[in-house]
Every structure is written in C-alpha cells, then in structure tokens.
Design a protein around this motif. Sequence first.
Motif, PDB file in Angstrom:
ATOM      1  N   ILE A 166       1.135  -1.084   0.061  1.00 49.95           N
ATOM      2  CA  ILE A 166       0.027   0.038  -0.008  1.00 49.95           C
ATOM      3  C   ILE A 166       0.744   1.240  -0.082  1.00 49.95           C
ATOM      4  N   MET A 167       1.985   1.354   0.806  1.00 47.01           N
ATOM      5  CA  MET A 167       2.729   2.185   0.800  1.00 47.01           C
ATOM      6  C   MET A 167       3.478   2.593  -0.382  1.00 47.01           C
ATOM      7  N   THR A 168       3.881   1.500  -1.065  1.00 46.28           N
ATOM      8  CA  THR A 168       4.693   1.776  -2.347  1.00 46.28           C
ATOM      9  C   THR A 168       3.566   2.110  -3.388  1.00 46.28           C
ATOM     10  N   GLU A 169       2.602   1.527  -3.366  1.00 50.69           N
ATOM     11  CA  GLU A 169       1.427   1.926  -4.765  1.00 50.69           C
ATOM     12  C   GLU A 169       0.954   3.275  -4.333  1.00 50.69           C
ATOM     13  N   ARG A 170       0.663   3.717  -3.147  1.00 52.97           N
ATOM     14  CA  ARG A 170       0.014   5.100  -2.728  1.00 52.97           C
ATOM     15  C   ARG A 170       1.177   6.143  -2.746  1.00 52.97           C
ATOM     16  N   ARG A 171       2.299   5.697  -2.465  1.00 48.93           N
ATOM     17  CA  ARG A 171       3.555   6.749  -2.271  1.00 48.93           C
ATOM     18  C   ARG A 171       3.054   7.523  -0.972  1.00 48.93           C
ATOM     19  N   THR A 172       3.000   6.788  -0.068  1.00 50.22           N
ATOM     20  CA  THR A 172       2.446   7.317   1.180  1.00 50.22           C
ATOM     21  C   THR A 172       3.548   6.847   2.432  1.00 50.22           C
ATOM     22  N   ARG A 173       3.820   7.353   3.458  1.00 50.24           N
ATOM     23  CA  ARG A 173       4.623   6.982   4.474  1.00 50.24           C
ATOM     24  C   ARG A 173       3.839   6.767   5.760  1.00 50.24           C
ATOM     25  N   HIS A 174       2.505   6.649   5.620  1.00 50.12           N
ATOM     26  CA  HIS A 174       1.754   6.207   6.548  1.00 50.12           C
ATOM     27  C   HIS A 174       0.262   5.595   6.099  1.00 50.12           C
ATOM     28  N   VAL A 175      -0.048   4.472   6.820  1.00 52.39           N
ATOM     29  CA  VAL A 175      -1.356   3.860   6.575  1.00 52.39           C
ATOM     30  C   VAL A 175      -1.995   3.686   7.877  1.00 52.39           C
TER      31      VAL A 175
ATOM     32  N   GLY B   1       8.527   4.144   9.313  1.00 51.34           N
ATOM     33  CA  GLY B   1       9.408   4.001  10.554  1.00 51.34           C
ATOM     34  C   GLY B   1       9.049   2.645  11.357  1.00 51.34           C
ATOM     35  N   ASP B   2       7.939   2.311  11.375  1.00 51.83           N
ATOM     36  CA  ASP B   2       7.413   1.072  12.053  1.00 51.83           C
ATOM     37  C   ASP B   2       8.025  -0.133  10.997  1.00 51.83           C
ATOM     38  N   VAL B   3       7.798  -0.102   9.684  1.00 51.28           N
ATOM     39  CA  VAL B   3       7.800  -1.050   8.722  1.00 51.28           C
ATOM     40  C   VAL B   3       9.569  -1.269   8.880  1.00 51.28           C
TER      41      VAL B   3
END
Length: 146
Positions: free
Chosen positions: A95-104, A119-121
Amino acid sequence: MHVCQILKSKSPELISVTPDQPMVEALRLFRDNNIGFVVVGRSPGECLGTLSERDCCNAVAEYGTEAPVMRVADIMNRSVATCSTEDFLPFVMAIMTERRTRHVLVMDGDTAVGVVSIGDVVKHRLDESLRNEQALHEYIAGTAHH
C-alpha cells in the motif's frame, strides 16, 4: 507479522485534530509529539481524513503565508490509505509503495485504531533480519537448538 502485532509495540494513543483547527496547531502537535501524521476527526476513532507533513508543505507551496491559518479540513487528505489489524506487513508495504505514502491508517471496522508508518516497517523488518542473522550464526556455529 500482523498489523495488530506492530500496534502492540507502539504507543496506544492515536493523535488526532479536528477539521476546524488551523494547520499551525497541527504542526505544533507534530513537533510536540515527534510525529508527522494525524487523523482528522470530531471524536475519538472517527476519520474524516488525515494530515501529514507533506500535506502541510503542499499547502504552503500553494497558498503561501495563508496556509498556517487555514483550517485542517481545507488541506487534509480525504483519500486515506487504510489497512486492518489482521493484515500482514507485506500488504501494508505494498500500500505504501503503490500510494506513495509513509503512513497507513489502521481501521477496525469504521474506527481508526492506529497508524503504521514507514519507520515502523523499517524497525520490524530490521528486527526480523537481525533475528534471522542470529539464527544463521547459531546454525553455522552448531549452537542452534533443534
């Protein structure tokens, strides 16, 4: 690893702001709590959107000196990347990669219950890598328990 396991290792508090708060108040929360992401809602667990440091930077770039006093509702992200507590870490990473986001945002039904950050990942993947490395050393040294 399930998302719920990641949340157990974090502070249980989900920091949020209301849609009517000015952006500068959200930025103070970021600073005071050493975070870069908040949930926007009127009550605990409600998610009308999210606000990140990137959203604030984009607002300053677009609106200039007016941005800090703009309402959070006017600059928040309404297209929120979400997962559930039972999802696995690789799914969240995708999800982070596809949406180019650092938070889910982690949802339990309609209720926001936590956030998984990049950071958690990294932390959990590093821990996993170190455990594997230790297991290999023990195996090679012949000290592994069978």
